[in-house]
Design a protein around this motif. Sequence first.
Motif, PDB file in Angstrom:
ATOM      1  N   GLU A 197       0.831  -1.213   0.000  1.00 56.63           N
ATOM      2  CA  GLU A 197       0.000   0.000   0.000  1.00 56.63           C
ATOM      3  C   GLU A 197       0.861   1.258   0.000  1.00 56.63           C
ATOM      4  OE1 GLU A 197      -3.568   0.434  -0.095  1.00 56.63           O
ATOM      5  OE2 GLU A 197      -3.234  -1.569  -0.891  1.00 56.63           O
ATOM      6  N   LEU A 218       1.093   4.329  -2.848  1.00 55.98           N
ATOM      7  CA  LEU A 218       0.890   5.739  -2.507  1.00 55.98           C
ATOM      8  C   LEU A 218       2.128   6.576  -2.808  1.00 55.98           C
ATOM      9  CD1 LEU A 218      -1.148   5.199   0.773  1.00 55.98           C
ATOM     10  CD2 LEU A 218      -2.016   6.214  -1.346  1.00 55.98           C
ATOM     11  N   PHE A 262      -6.252   6.521   0.004  1.00 56.69           N
ATOM     12  CA  PHE A 262      -5.787   5.274   0.623  1.00 56.69           C
ATOM     13  C   PHE A 262      -6.943   4.281   0.669  1.00 56.69           C
ATOM     14  CE2 PHE A 262      -5.030   3.115   4.925  1.00 56.69           C
ATOM     15  CZ  PHE A 262      -4.377   2.047   4.357  1.00 56.69           C
ATOM     16  N   VAL A 282       0.532   6.194   6.542  1.00 55.91           N
ATOM     17  CA  VAL A 282       0.015   6.993   5.418  1.00 55.91           C
ATOM     18  C   VAL A 282      -0.090   8.454   5.842  1.00 55.91           C
ATOM     19  CG1 VAL A 282      -2.018   7.408   3.960  1.00 55.91           C
ATOM     20  CG2 VAL A 282      -1.236   5.061   4.370  1.00 55.91           C
TER      21      VAL A 282
END
Length: 412
Positions: free
Chosen positions: A157, A161, A179, A208
């Motif tokens: 992930e 990003l 996200f 994040v």
Amino acid sequence: MKQLFINIKELLQVRENKVDKLSGAEMKELPTIKNAWLLIEDDTIADYGEMDSLPEINADKTIDAEGKIILPSWCDSHTHIVYAGNRELEFADRINGLSYEEIANRGGGILNSAKTLQETSEEEVYQQSAKRLEEVIKLGTGAVEIKSGYGLTEEGELKMLRVIKKLQQNYELPIKATFLGAHAIPKEYKERPDAYMDLVIEKILPKVAEENLAEYIDIFCEKGYFSVADTHKLLSAAKKFGLKPKIHVNQFNAIGGIQAGIEHDALSVDHLEVMRPEDIESLKETSTMPVALPSCSLFLSIPYTPAREMLDSGLPLALATDFNPGSTPSGNMNLVVSLACIKMKMTPEEAINAATINGAYAMELSKTHGSITKGKKANFILTGKIPSYTFLPYAFGTNSIESVFINGKRIE
């Protein structure tokens, strides 16, 4: 740098006063100027009007647009452009009778893309994604949202990003990052989905936020994926980090995802192929933008968002591509606008409004993009010589775009 466009057959989506979004009957109105001129100064729309009233302008460059139409670039508020590889083998499986859900249940679908992404270097993912981004820009997209969701691990992930962030740094159009760690439940968590949700909330989400990698949070609220309770839990956690919801709901089943999104002040609720009367009612008098993804319906042979019913009840609607490797391997907003007219019974005016100003709203960009308004960014499409703007959705297999301009610069 002053660029002056003259003899424009029609200048579309001209709004003297900035509007955030359009709803219901407002979407039938598409303000235009025929036989128009448009002045661009550097990256900004400076002025416009009818040719009869063209003042003396000392322009650096004058472009004769006789027979051609200018309209704001498309604002695509829902994509998954960052991924690795493709899923054309599943395309053949579906032709041979397997449903999207059956393919997913045997390890295909999102899990297949996640495995490929995890095995692909960050640089290679970037190169593949940049190529797709350049493709959609040439098709008229001048603002885009991109989701993660094919990592399904902390490393995967964050890799996605970071790729989105690199695209933001290297391209001039607005790119919004979302996200979507809660896109599917990884195989190793199939028997303990709560543990995966804990991983997303407790491990990935803080990183994040710490690295400032996203503005929005998303979840696939659907049977076999994530529940309404999961949705409440994730959106509550994300709020503490300042991430706004833009969520997948009502694609195959209506299970209350729309109402959960509204409760958390979702910027948009997307898909909406299955809409109950209470879902339409819930969206009234809210700030949440419904978003339809008709090319997904085309590719999966599932119902289309009931746009006519929604618009006639006074709701706004945006259009987006859902560009992704499994259910919509196309980022062509021109096709989306055509499908909205052909399959969703939207008028050309409604479809263009949905794909420009309302798409901008669904990315919090309507103050700077989505219409021809003085002071907004000069992101626009110059068509070839066409009879009218209705020709754009009518000629669904024709590329009617001659040039695309981002921040006043023609994209080569």
